[in-house]
Design a protein around this motif. Structure first.
Motif, short mmCIF file in Angstrom:
data_model
loop_
_atom_site.label_atom_id
_atom_site.label_comp_id
_atom_site.label_asym_id
_atom_site.label_seq_id
_atom_site.Cartn_x
_atom_site.Cartn_y
_atom_site.Cartn_z
N GLY A 1 26.99 -60.47 26.87
CA GLY A 1 26.81 -61.70 27.62
C GLY A 1 28.14 -62.15 28.19
N CYS A 2 28.10 -63.23 28.99
CA CYS A 2 29.30 -63.81 29.58
C CYS A 2 29.23 -65.32 29.38
CB CYS A 2 29.37 -63.45 31.07
SG CYS A 2 30.64 -64.35 31.98
N HIS A 3 30.26 -65.88 28.76
CA HIS A 3 30.28 -67.33 28.51
C HIS A 3 30.22 -68.12 29.82
CE1 HIS A 3 30.62 -67.41 24.30
NE2 HIS A 3 31.92 -67.15 24.16
N LEU A 4 30.79 -67.54 30.88
CA LEU A 4 30.92 -68.29 32.13
C LEU A 4 29.64 -68.27 32.95
CD1 LEU A 4 34.45 -66.89 33.04
CD2 LEU A 4 33.90 -69.03 31.87
N HIS A 5 28.84 -67.22 32.78
CA HIS A 5 27.60 -67.08 33.55
C HIS A 5 26.47 -66.71 32.59
CE1 HIS A 5 31.05 -65.86 36.14
NE2 HIS A 5 30.55 -66.83 36.87
N SER B 1 23.41 -66.25 32.88
CA SER B 1 22.35 -65.33 33.29
C SER B 1 22.75 -63.87 33.12
CB SER B 1 21.99 -65.57 34.76
OG SER B 1 23.10 -65.24 35.58
N MET B 2 24.05 -63.62 32.87
CA MET B 2 24.51 -62.23 32.76
C MET B 2 24.16 -61.68 31.38
SD MET B 2 28.25 -62.33 34.57
CE MET B 2 28.57 -60.59 34.28
N ARG B 3 23.31 -60.66 31.37
CA ARG B 3 22.95 -60.05 30.10
C ARG B 3 22.96 -58.53 30.25
NH1 ARG B 3 19.12 -64.37 29.30
NH2 ARG B 3 20.03 -65.82 27.81
N GLU C 1 36.40 -64.63 37.79
CA GLU C 1 36.59 -64.28 36.39
C GLU C 1 35.26 -64.07 35.65
OE1 GLU C 1 39.27 -66.11 32.72
OE2 GLU C 1 38.54 -67.42 34.31
N HIS C 2 35.27 -63.10 34.72
CA HIS C 2 34.14 -62.91 33.82
C HIS C 2 34.64 -62.84 32.40
CE1 HIS C 2 30.83 -62.37 36.54
NE2 HIS C 2 31.38 -61.35 37.18
N HIS C 3 33.70 -62.96 31.50
CA HIS C 3 33.95 -62.89 30.07
C HIS C 3 32.98 -61.84 29.54
CE1 HIS C 3 32.79 -64.40 26.01
NE2 HIS C 3 34.09 -64.54 25.87
N VAL C 4 33.34 -61.17 28.48
CA VAL C 4 32.41 -60.22 27.84
C VAL C 4 32.29 -60.61 26.37
CG1 VAL C 4 31.87 -57.83 27.27
CG2 VAL C 4 33.16 -58.35 29.35
CU LIG Z 1 30.58 -63.86 34.14
#
Ligand SMILES: [Cu+2]
Length: 213
Positions: free
Chosen positions: A137-141, A143-145, A88-91
């Motif tokens: 960004g992603c709340h779960l990760h 480092s994701m930008r 899962e990812h978040h945006v």
């Molecule tokens: Cu993510």
């Protein structure tokens, strides 16, 4: 302008070419290296920019990263976020000039489940009506930008690997050149220029890009 010329409207073609200049900008980072993925905006004084036609673009979430890391689209465009990872990812889309800006105005949030073999990748669309930069960004990760730059002007371009952009059909005369980069901490100071038939300039900025992981 080329369209005018092709249609044989010679008088219009000549009058247009009398004021349409080419602007080439090379953007350098704080360390003097070419600054890639910077957005350069030329604002000719006294001219209202014309917004390009909206488009449909895709931003993927792949290998714990937003791909591409920077997208430049006209205002009114639709972006489709697609999760190609199996988890899962978040945006989170945050509108504003700088990374941790206090002046952020609105934004959006999406959640995309992980991709399952044999099924279409989870996706969601977002309409980008308002011009300006958006940080992703992603709340779960953490480092994701990523970033999306929404423009209301055709006199906007992103720098290539050499830190360069070229804009055509810029009205001759005084103009202001602005640079925006996803990793900037503050707005770089704008530069005043005079646009001539061919204008080339170098912009030294205080911006230092982070290393992409
Ligand atoms: Cu993510």
């Amino acid at each position: 302008m080329k369209t005018f010329c092709k249609t044989g409207l010679l008088a219009l073609c000549l009058s247009a070419s009398a004021w349409a200049g080419t602007v080439q900008v090379t953007v350098l980072a704080r360390d003097g290296q070419p600054l890639t993925d910077a957005v350069v905006r030329v604002e000719p004084t006294g001219h209202t920019p014309v917004a390009p036609a909206p488009v449909q673009v895709q931003v993927r979430q792949e290998g714990l990263a937003f791909v591409p890391a920077l997208t430049v689209v006209p205002a009114g465009s639709t972006v489709e976020f697609v999760n190609l990872d199996r988890f899962e990812h978040h945006v989170r889309g945050t509108m504003g000039q700088a990374l941790q800006t206090a002046s952020s105005t609105g934004g959006f949030e999406l959640r995309l489940g992980g991709r399952v073999e044999g099924r279409p990748a989870p996706a969601a669309k977002e309409l980008l009506a308002q011009a300006g930069p958006i940080q992703l960004g992603c709340h779960l990760h953490g480092s994701m930008r990523g970033a999306i730059y929404v423009t209301d002007s055709a006199w906007v371009a992103r720098t290539d690997a050499q830190g360069r952009i070229t804009l055509e059909n810029v009205p001759e005369g005084p103009a202001v050149v602005r640079v925006w980069h996803p990793d900037q901490l503050l707005d770089a100071p704008p530069r005043s220029v005079t646009v001539t038939p061919v204008t080339a300039l170098q912009l030294d900025t205080p911006i230092q890009p982070r290393r992409r992981r």
